[in-house]
Design a protein around this motif. Sequence first.
Motif, PDB file in Angstrom:
ATOM      1  N   PHE A  81       5.504   2.289  -2.923  1.00 43.61           N
ATOM      2  CA  PHE A  81       4.606   2.516  -4.056  1.00 43.61           C
ATOM      3  C   PHE A  81       5.290   2.262  -5.396  1.00 43.61           C
ATOM      4  O   PHE A  81       4.620   2.132  -6.423  1.00 43.61           O
ATOM      5  N   THR A  82       6.624   2.194  -5.388  1.00 45.70           N
ATOM      6  CA  THR A  82       7.367   1.910  -6.617  1.00 45.70           C
ATOM      7  C   THR A  82       7.432   0.415  -6.910  1.00 45.70           C
ATOM      8  O   THR A  82       7.497   0.002  -8.077  1.00 45.70           O
ATOM      9  N   VAL A  83       7.400  -0.410  -5.866  1.00 42.83           N
ATOM     10  CA  VAL A  83       7.568  -1.861  -6.017  1.00 42.83           C
ATOM     11  C   VAL A  83       6.604  -2.475  -7.035  1.00 42.83           C
ATOM     12  O   VAL A  83       7.032  -3.269  -7.891  1.00 42.83           O
ATOM     13  N   PRO A  84       5.281  -2.145  -7.012  1.00 41.18           N
ATOM     14  CA  PRO A  84       4.389  -2.794  -7.992  1.00 41.18           C
ATOM     15  C   PRO A  84       4.731  -2.471  -9.440  1.00 41.18           C
ATOM     16  O   PRO A  84       4.383  -3.234 -10.346  1.00 41.18           O
ATOM     17  N   HIS A  85       5.396  -1.369  -9.693  1.00 40.99           N
ATOM     18  CA  HIS A  85       5.702  -0.950 -11.057  1.00 40.99           C
ATOM     19  C   HIS A  85       7.106  -1.382 -11.497  1.00 40.99           C
ATOM     20  O   HIS A  85       7.294  -1.832 -12.624  1.00 40.99           O
ATOM     21  N   ALA A  86       8.083  -1.241 -10.588  1.00 45.32           N
ATOM     22  CA  ALA A  86       9.475  -1.531 -10.951  1.00 45.32           C
ATOM     23  C   ALA A  86       9.939  -2.898 -10.466  1.00 45.32           C
ATOM     24  O   ALA A  86      10.967  -3.403 -10.932  1.00 45.32           O
ATOM     25  N   GLY A  87       9.218  -3.499  -9.538  1.00 43.30           N
ATOM     26  CA  GLY A  87       9.644  -4.772  -8.971  1.00 43.30           C
ATOM     27  C   GLY A  87      10.451  -4.564  -7.699  1.00 43.30           C
ATOM     28  O   GLY A  87      11.075  -3.508  -7.490  1.00 43.30           O
ATOM     29  N   LEU A  88      10.457  -5.583  -6.852  1.00 43.54           N
ATOM     30  CA  LEU A  88      11.100  -5.475  -5.542  1.00 43.54           C
ATOM     31  C   LEU A  88      12.611  -5.305  -5.661  1.00 43.54           C
ATOM     32  O   LEU A  88      13.216  -4.440  -5.012  1.00 43.54           O
ATOM     33  N   LEU A  89      13.250  -6.117  -6.503  1.00 49.10           N
ATOM     34  CA  LEU A  89      14.704  -6.075  -6.619  1.00 49.10           C
ATOM     35  C   LEU A  89      15.179  -4.745  -7.209  1.00 49.10           C
ATOM     36  O   LEU A  89      16.106  -4.122  -6.683  1.00 49.10           O
ATOM     37  N   ARG A  90      14.537  -4.302  -8.273  1.00 49.09           N
ATOM     38  CA  ARG A  90      14.967  -3.051  -8.906  1.00 49.09           C
ATOM     39  C   ARG A  90      14.771  -1.873  -7.945  1.00 49.09           C
ATOM     40  O   ARG A  90      15.614  -0.976  -7.861  1.00 49.09           O
ATOM     41  N   THR A  91      13.655  -1.875  -7.226  1.00 44.83           N
ATOM     42  CA  THR A  91      13.415  -0.803  -6.261  1.00 44.83           C
ATOM     43  C   THR A  91      14.492  -0.798  -5.179  1.00 44.83           C
ATOM     44  O   THR A  91      15.019   0.260  -4.801  1.00 44.83           O
TER      45      THR A  91
END
Length: 414
Positions: free
Chosen positions: A360-370
């Motif tokens: 659920f974090t990926v759409p907000h922070a991006g795949l790499l940052r998550t």
Amino acid sequence: MPGSFRVSRTAAFWLVTAALLVLMFAASAPSPLYVVYQARWHFSAGMLTTVFAVYAVFLLLALLTLGSLSDYLGRRPVMIGALVVEAVAMLVFAEARSVGWLLAARAVQGLATGIATGAIAAALVDLEPENRPGLGALINGAASTAGLAFGAFGSGLLVEYGPAPRVTVFVVLLAASLAAAVVLVCIPETVTRRPGAAGSLLPQVRLPRASRGPLVAVLPALVAVWALGGLYLSLAPTLAAGILHVQNHFVAGLAITTMMSGAVAGSLTMRGRAARPTLIIGSTALAAGAAATLAALGLHNTALFFAASAVAGYGFGAAFLGALTTIVPTAAPAERAELFAALYVLNYLAFCVPAVIAGFTVPHAGLLRTAVVYGSVVTALALISLTVAVMRKPRNRQQQPNHEELRTEATVGS
């Protein structure tokens, strides 16, 4: 069945092992397909990890309520029933037309695996060859991890190169589940049916008093290990495709295979060693592998990613074994069932909750940052585990448990 149709105990042992491999193969088979489903039905990374986590939740519910059912009804009927339920899950996967179907399939699959887990582990110990004590426990742990490794491998192969990629693997597994159920009819029963099955369905989770301190000491290792497993089984193919730009589903699935194969190597090569050095070596490898994985993603280096996955997997196997061999001897024989129930709850929460949060974090922070934050937390937990293990005084000689019993109990737990 008439006695003439029963196979020998040795043959039965290996048939139960084959059934365990089928279940574990199926458990990781959907992982290489998550990216395909996501692209086809346009659901979020959060929903992707929810589909993954539903399996763990229902597996845990089944373990807590149905895990001891085979003690009352017999090993054979429970194992056969679980395999039939697994076949139903494979049918739902093969017919899946939306994300709702995937949620249903994973829920049914989790129930099947949870029902079978206790019965299969007990049957392997019941049926192990008399001249090879401890083989049942060893096979239970090694076959589970190996099945997860090769499930992702075989699924990725069929998805990339086989016909009807969203169907073929599940048709094969449906047939394998039914075949396993049929052959288990021929094995001897090792338990006499007795009353009390209804009472056994009430879930109880308690931690023995003597186990609480040691559990706190190894808690960072347990959370790090299972959080890493959840990341790989839910998002590894997505990371390979989205960050490393690996478009081949077989190669993406190999990330899971590489990590789980490393875990098999870690548990086998460290088996028989004392808990403290095993935990130190495992935590070191886990921290190094997780950190190297982050470097590989940052550098977009596929070769480094696979090498780091192998190292992290080795740490997974060794650290988990070290944690178990620290905890298990603290419980009396009559307390071990409740100890393992508590550990299962902890392990599966660490397995699915962080992965769902990451999704659920990926759409907000991006795949790499998550992935970087997730991997950094795993690395930090592994380093904390290493520090605690180095600073913690080893048990003195008078307190050391029986080594053979320790190995057997630890492997059963895995």
